[in-house]
Design a protein around this motif. Structure first.
Motif, mmCIF file in Angstrom:
data_model
loop_
_atom_site.group_PDB
_atom_site.id
_atom_site.type_symbol
_atom_site.label_atom_id
_atom_site.label_comp_id
_atom_site.label_asym_id
_atom_site.label_seq_id
_atom_site.Cartn_x
_atom_site.Cartn_y
_atom_site.Cartn_z
ATOM 1 N N ASP A 350 1.016 -1.314 0.142
ATOM 2 C CA ASP A 350 0.088 -0.094 -0.196
ATOM 3 C C ASP A 350 0.834 1.310 0.015
ATOM 4 O OD1 ASP A 350 -1.687 2.198 0.538
ATOM 5 O OD2 ASP A 350 -2.840 1.036 2.000
ATOM 6 N N ASN A 351 1.150 1.843 -1.074
ATOM 7 C CA ASN A 351 1.971 2.925 -1.328
ATOM 8 C C ASN A 351 1.499 4.097 -0.535
ATOM 9 O OD1 ASN A 351 4.142 4.398 -2.659
ATOM 10 N ND2 ASN A 351 2.270 5.663 -3.762
ATOM 11 N N ARG A 352 0.352 4.176 0.027
ATOM 12 C CA ARG A 352 -0.049 5.382 0.711
ATOM 13 C C ARG A 352 0.096 5.044 2.268
ATOM 14 N NH1 ARG A 352 -5.033 7.368 -2.738
ATOM 15 N NH2 ARG A 352 -5.272 9.102 -1.402
ATOM 16 N N ARG A 353 0.816 3.869 2.640
ATOM 17 C CA ARG A 353 1.008 3.606 3.985
ATOM 18 C C ARG A 353 2.469 3.074 4.173
ATOM 19 N NH1 ARG A 353 -1.766 -1.610 7.286
ATOM 20 N NH2 ARG A 353 -0.005 -1.842 8.676
ATOM 21 N N VAL A 354 3.009 2.130 3.214
ATOM 22 C CA VAL A 354 4.221 1.405 3.441
ATOM 23 C C VAL A 354 5.126 2.130 2.703
ATOM 24 C CG1 VAL A 354 5.317 -0.928 3.042
ATOM 25 C CG2 VAL A 354 3.144 -0.984 4.139
ATOM 26 N N LEU A 355 6.155 2.234 3.235
ATOM 27 C CA LEU A 355 7.273 2.981 2.440
ATOM 28 C C LEU A 355 8.454 2.121 1.848
ATOM 29 C CD1 LEU A 355 6.717 5.048 5.199
ATOM 30 C CD2 LEU A 355 8.026 6.717 3.823
ATOM 31 N N HIS A 356 8.774 2.320 0.702
ATOM 32 C CA HIS A 356 9.711 1.325 -0.020
ATOM 33 C C HIS A 356 11.026 1.962 -0.147
ATOM 34 C CE1 HIS A 356 7.706 3.176 -3.284
ATOM 35 N NE2 HIS A 356 8.478 2.583 -4.119
ATOM 36 N N GLY A 357 12.030 1.170 -0.447
ATOM 37 C CA GLY A 357 13.217 1.588 -1.168
ATOM 38 C C GLY A 357 14.254 0.203 -1.350
ATOM 39 N N ARG A 358 15.196 0.553 -1.624
ATOM 40 C CA ARG A 358 16.235 -0.708 -2.072
ATOM 41 C C ARG A 358 17.591 -0.120 -1.777
ATOM 42 N NH1 ARG A 358 16.098 0.656 -8.191
ATOM 43 N NH2 ARG A 358 18.218 1.919 -8.256
ATOM 44 N N ALA A 359 18.365 -1.406 -1.630
ATOM 45 C CA ALA A 359 19.928 -1.296 -1.352
ATOM 46 C C ALA A 359 20.404 -0.884 -2.749
ATOM 47 C CB ALA A 359 20.338 -2.393 -0.877
ATOM 48 N N ALA A 360 21.584 -0.183 -2.773
ATOM 49 C CA ALA A 360 22.179 -0.194 -4.206
ATOM 50 C C ALA A 360 22.584 -1.423 -5.016
ATOM 51 C CB ALA A 360 23.315 0.960 -3.890
#
Ligand SMILES: [Fe+2]
Length: 391
Positions: A350-360
């Motif tokens: 849920d993009n309006r709740r859970v933040l996402h990212g990634r390692a390089a």
């Protein structure tokens, strides 16, 4: 011997032009009319008063409800005279109004909708990630092969804001086929479908190999896309782990540990903006949005597309301090979930709740290719309500 409901018994229900089931709700035992409405008593002992205006407004005859669209056809009046006749038949209510119009109400349908009764819903309540939280994993074959599997996936996504589908095929556009089962793909300025892989001349950090700190996508939109699906087709480059944090949970930690920072982030609109040669998409909104009960219902957080900070001079430093505090909490290991997507995995969040990212990742050590799309939350909830019509 207990009688099992026969088709004849079921046919006795009044057609209220309603697709959600109501046949198993209690029938009416008693009805008493008065100047201010009807006091109803059901077989299970519950009692409620329904005003005459409400009853007239909810008549389900084919003149008042369209039999195909199930939509309301009449405008409610300001007042209505009490019914001139009232009967209880097989646990259902029948009224005749002074103008001769007749209304029939299924007793079970009325029971579900009596005043003070919250609407029954198959949607789970959002559950912030506490210490007991575990990522829900569903097999691709269970999702596509059974209503139970699909329901489990939908429920986890609505409840936790994150769910992993595993063991899917390595097929181009599988993400679109899965998304379309739920609803139409939600298009944005990056298209209805996007490929996350490093590419020349990127217009977005996702299309590079650099690490991506936690963020939500497209907070510069009035209605940022709600559900993001990312399907992994290739991931043999070194690095590139996916990172997630529950914005609801971290916002509550912030509220507890630093109430002033929470107040600033939830009450201060700031500018977000994306600009390229063709588009300039901007909005002014707070980082944290709360509903009327004070519960956090939306997180907008994306440091790349934060625009000029236009705030009164005396608010600027406190705001930066609050922002930094939230950023630090988000990236603390206790709030972060790391996941290495394998080819055939699809993560949905849920993009309006859970933040996402990634390692390089190092593009010289292998390939990393994800295909993604978005869905509206309305479609997710709709699909779950439709599946829940079947017991
Ligand atoms: Fe993103």
């Amino acid at each position: 011997m207990l009688a099992t409901p026969s088709p004849e018994t079921r046919a006795e229900q009044v057609d209220m032009h309603e697709l959600a089931p109501y046949v198993d709700a209690p029938r009416l035992r008693d009805a008493r009319s008065g100047a201010d409405g009807v006091v109803l008593t059901w077989e299970d002992g519950t009692e409620a008063r329904l005003p005459w205006l409400w009853l007239r407004d909810h008549c389900a005859c084919t003149a008042c409800r369209h039999p195909q669209t199930r939509e309301r056809l009449v405008l409610p009046r300001a007042t209505v005279a009490p019914a001139s006749e009232m009967h209880l038949t097989d646990g259902h209510l029948q009224l005749t109004w002074p103008d001769g119009h007749e209304s029939r109400f299924d007793g079970g349908w009325l029971h579900q909708r009596r005043p003070g009764q919250a609407a029954a819903s198959p949607l789970p309540a959002p559950r912030p990630w506490d210490d007991a939280y575990r990522l829900e994993r569903i097999r691709h074959a269970d999702f596509t092969g059974s209503a139970t599997g699909e329901r489990a996936w939908l429920e986890a996504l609505i409840r936790d804001g994150l769910v992993l589908l595993e063991e899917g095929p390595l097929a181009d556009e599988e993400v679109s086929r899965l998304a379309t089962r739920i609803g139409p793909l939600r298009a944005t300025n990056f298209g209805a479908r996007f490929d996350v892989q490093s590419k020349p001349n990127p217009n977005n950090a996702a299309y590079t190999a650099i690490g991506l700190a936690l963020h939500t996508d497209l907070p510069n939109w009035q209605h940022p896309p709600a559900i993001q699906l990312l399907y992994c087709l290739e991931n043999d480059a070194e690095g590139g782990e996916s990172l997630f944090a529950d914005g609801y949970q971290v916002a509550e930690t912030l509220r507890r540990e630093d109430p002033e920072a929470f107040r600033l982030l939830s009450e201060t609109p700031i500018d977000f903006r994306f600009q390229d040669e063709e588009q300039d998409i901007a909005i002014c909104a707070p980082i944290l949005a709360c509903n009327a009960d004070g519960r956090v219902v939306e997180v907008r957080f994306n440091n790349w597309i934060r625009d000029t900070l236009r705030l009164p001079a005396e608010v600027i430093e406190p705001w930066y301090r609050a922002y930094h505090r939230f950023w630090t909490l988000l990236h603390e290991p206790r709030h972060q979930l790391d996941l290495s997507l394998r080819p055939g995995d699809m993560i949905a969040f849920d993009n309006r709740r859970v933040l996402h990212g990634r390692a390089a990742f190092d593009p010289n050590t292998g390939r990393r290719h994800l295909q993604g799309t978005y869905l509206d939350r309305d479609m997710l909830e709709s699909r779950l309500r439709v599946l829940a019509r079947q017991p």
